[in-house]
Design a protein around this motif. Structure first.
Motif, PDB file in Angstrom:
ATOM      1  N   PRO A  90       0.814  -1.217   0.000  1.00 33.16           N
ATOM      2  CA  PRO A  90       0.000   0.000   0.000  1.00 33.16           C
ATOM      3  C   PRO A  90       0.847   1.266   0.000  1.00 33.16           C
ATOM      4  O   PRO A  90       0.439   2.290  -0.525  1.00 33.16           O
ATOM      5  CB  PRO A  90      -0.833  -0.103   1.272  1.00 33.16           C
ATOM      6  CG  PRO A  90      -0.141  -1.091   2.125  1.00 33.16           C
ATOM      7  CD  PRO A  90       0.633  -1.997   1.211  1.00 33.16           C
ATOM      8  N   LYS A  91       2.039   1.193   0.554  1.00 27.33           N
ATOM      9  CA  LYS A  91       2.956   2.339   0.553  1.00 27.33           C
ATOM     10  C   LYS A  91       3.982   2.128  -0.548  1.00 27.33           C
ATOM     11  O   LYS A  91       4.527   1.044  -0.705  1.00 27.33           O
ATOM     12  CB  LYS A  91       3.688   2.452   1.892  1.00 27.33           C
ATOM     13  CG  LYS A  91       2.795   2.831   3.046  1.00 27.33           C
ATOM     14  CD  LYS A  91       3.620   3.034   4.292  1.00 27.33           C
ATOM     15  CE  LYS A  91       2.755   3.511   5.442  1.00 27.33           C
ATOM     16  NZ  LYS A  91       3.547   3.769   6.643  1.00 27.33           N
ATOM     17  N   GLY A  92       4.247   3.188  -1.296  1.00 23.68           N
ATOM     18  CA  GLY A  92       5.224   3.107  -2.374  1.00 23.68           C
ATOM     19  C   GLY A  92       6.657   3.171  -1.876  1.00 23.68           C
ATOM     20  O   GLY A  92       6.926   3.539  -0.736  1.00 23.68           O
ATOM     21  N   CYS A  93       7.572   2.838  -2.753  1.00 16.66           N
ATOM     22  CA  CYS A  93       9.008   2.911  -2.475  1.00 16.66           C
ATOM     23  C   CYS A  93       9.384   4.355  -2.150  1.00 16.66           C
ATOM     24  O   CYS A  93       8.965   5.275  -2.855  1.00 16.66           O
ATOM     25  CB  CYS A  93       9.779   2.427  -3.705  1.00 16.66           C
ATOM     26  SG  CYS A  93      11.553   2.709  -3.644  1.00 16.66           S
ATOM     27  N   PRO A  94      10.168   4.589  -1.103  1.00 18.31           N
ATOM     28  CA  PRO A  94      10.555   5.962  -0.763  1.00 18.31           C
ATOM     29  C   PRO A  94      11.471   6.593  -1.813  1.00 18.31           C
ATOM     30  O   PRO A  94      11.568   7.808  -1.901  1.00 18.31           O
ATOM     31  CB  PRO A  94      11.285   5.810   0.577  1.00 18.31           C
ATOM     32  CG  PRO A  94      11.699   4.392   0.646  1.00 18.31           C
ATOM     33  CD  PRO A  94      10.704   3.609  -0.168  1.00 18.31           C
ATOM     34  N   GLY A 126       8.618   5.569  -5.625  1.00 15.17           N
ATOM     35  CA  GLY A 126       7.162   5.584  -5.522  1.00 15.17           C
ATOM     36  C   GLY A 126       6.459   4.337  -6.027  1.00 15.17           C
ATOM     37  O   GLY A 126       5.240   4.211  -5.908  1.00 15.17           O
ATOM     38  N   HIS A 186       4.874   0.673  -6.172  1.00 16.08           N
ATOM     39  CA  HIS A 186       4.232  -0.136  -5.136  1.00 16.08           C
ATOM     40  C   HIS A 186       4.573  -1.627  -5.239  1.00 16.08           C
ATOM     41  O   HIS A 186       4.246  -2.384  -4.340  1.00 16.08           O
ATOM     42  CB  HIS A 186       2.708   0.021  -5.215  1.00 16.08           C
ATOM     43  CG  HIS A 186       2.232   1.345  -4.719  1.00 16.08           C
ATOM     44  ND1 HIS A 186       1.711   1.525  -3.463  1.00 16.08           N
ATOM     45  CD2 HIS A 186       2.216   2.566  -5.307  1.00 16.08           C
ATOM     46  CE1 HIS A 186       1.372   2.791  -3.302  1.00 16.08           C
ATOM     47  NE2 HIS A 186       1.673   3.448  -4.411  1.00 16.08           N
ATOM     48  N   ILE A 230       2.612  -3.721   7.654  1.00 12.45           N
ATOM     49  CA  ILE A 230       2.085  -2.673   6.772  1.00 12.45           C
ATOM     50  C   ILE A 230       0.898  -3.203   5.983  1.00 12.45           C
ATOM     51  O   ILE A 230      -0.131  -2.536   5.867  1.00 12.45           O
ATOM     52  CB  ILE A 230       3.187  -2.146   5.823  1.00 12.45           C
ATOM     53  CG1 ILE A 230       4.239  -1.369   6.620  1.00 12.45           C
ATOM     54  CG2 ILE A 230       2.593  -1.276   4.720  1.00 12.45           C
ATOM     55  CD1 ILE A 230       5.505  -1.048   5.846  1.00 12.45           C
ATOM     56  N   THR A 267      -2.366  -1.045   7.268  1.00  9.72           N
ATOM     57  CA  THR A 267      -2.545   0.202   6.530  1.00  9.72           C
ATOM     58  C   THR A 267      -3.951   0.291   5.957  1.00  9.72           C
ATOM     59  O   THR A 267      -4.365  -0.575   5.186  1.00  9.72           O
ATOM     60  CB  THR A 267      -1.519   0.309   5.377  1.00  9.72           C
ATOM     61  OG1 THR A 267      -0.214   0.236   5.936  1.00  9.72           O
ATOM     62  CG2 THR A 267      -1.679   1.619   4.624  1.00  9.72           C
ATOM     63  N   ARG A 319      -6.851   1.253   3.466  1.00 11.27           N
ATOM     64  CA  ARG A 319      -6.847   1.515   2.036  1.00 11.27           C
ATOM     65  C   ARG A 319      -8.264   1.737   1.545  1.00 11.27           C
ATOM     66  O   ARG A 319      -9.217   1.239   2.122  1.00 11.27           O
ATOM     67  CB  ARG A 319      -6.223   0.345   1.292  1.00 11.27           C
ATOM     68  CG  ARG A 319      -4.765   0.161   1.707  1.00 11.27           C
ATOM     69  CD  ARG A 319      -4.053  -0.950   1.028  1.00 11.27           C
ATOM     70  NE  ARG A 319      -4.171  -2.320   1.427  1.00 11.27           N
ATOM     71  CZ  ARG A 319      -3.814  -2.867   2.563  1.00 11.27           C
ATOM     72  NH1 ARG A 319      -3.400  -2.131   3.549  1.00 11.27           N
ATOM     73  NH2 ARG A 319      -3.895  -4.147   2.749  1.00 11.27           N
ATOM     74  N   GLU A 376      -8.201   0.520  -3.946  1.00  8.58           N
ATOM     75  CA  GLU A 376      -6.816   0.156  -3.645  1.00  8.58           C
ATOM     76  C   GLU A 376      -6.754  -1.268  -3.100  1.00  8.58           C
ATOM     77  O   GLU A 376      -5.881  -2.049  -3.470  1.00  8.58           O
ATOM     78  CB  GLU A 376      -6.229   1.136  -2.628  1.00  8.58           C
ATOM     79  CG  GLU A 376      -4.762   0.966  -2.372  1.00  8.58           C
ATOM     80  CD  GLU A 376      -3.857   1.522  -3.453  1.00  8.58           C
ATOM     81  OE1 GLU A 376      -2.665   1.179  -3.430  1.00  8.58           O
ATOM     82  OE2 GLU A 376      -4.322   2.276  -4.312  1.00  8.58           O
TER      83      GLU A 376
END
Length: 79
Positions: free
Chosen positions: A11-15, A18, A20, A52, A56, A58, A62
């Motif tokens: 759910p969170k993208g790569c820092p 971005g 997923h 996560i 998380t 959503r 999503e």
């Protein structure tokens, strides 16, 4: 790692980029690294990724995307 890894959507993208889509070793040991499939940045350990994925919140759309990509059966309210 590509021959012995599993891809999944977070759910969170790569820092870094971005993306997923992530990959982890098939063994999925708690300390195995989770890597971005796009830029190969180590994002977290598998135990953190599991938390996560579980915790998380959503949107419905999503969640459906992740269920399909992660090969999960979507939750049904009819049961």
């Amino acid at each position: 790692m590509s021959d012995f890894s599993v891809e999944f959507r977070m759910p969170k993208g790569c820092p870094n980029c971005g993306n997923h889509m992530m990959k982890v070793s098939q063994a999925k040991q708690s300390d195995d690294g989770v890597f971005c499939t796009s830029c190969n940045t180590e994002v977290c350990a598998w135990d953190q990724a599991e938390r996560i994925l579980d915790e998380t919140p959503r949107s419905e759309s999503e969640q459906l995307i992740e269920d399909v990509i992660n090969n999960k059966k979507p939750d049904s309210d009819d049961e």
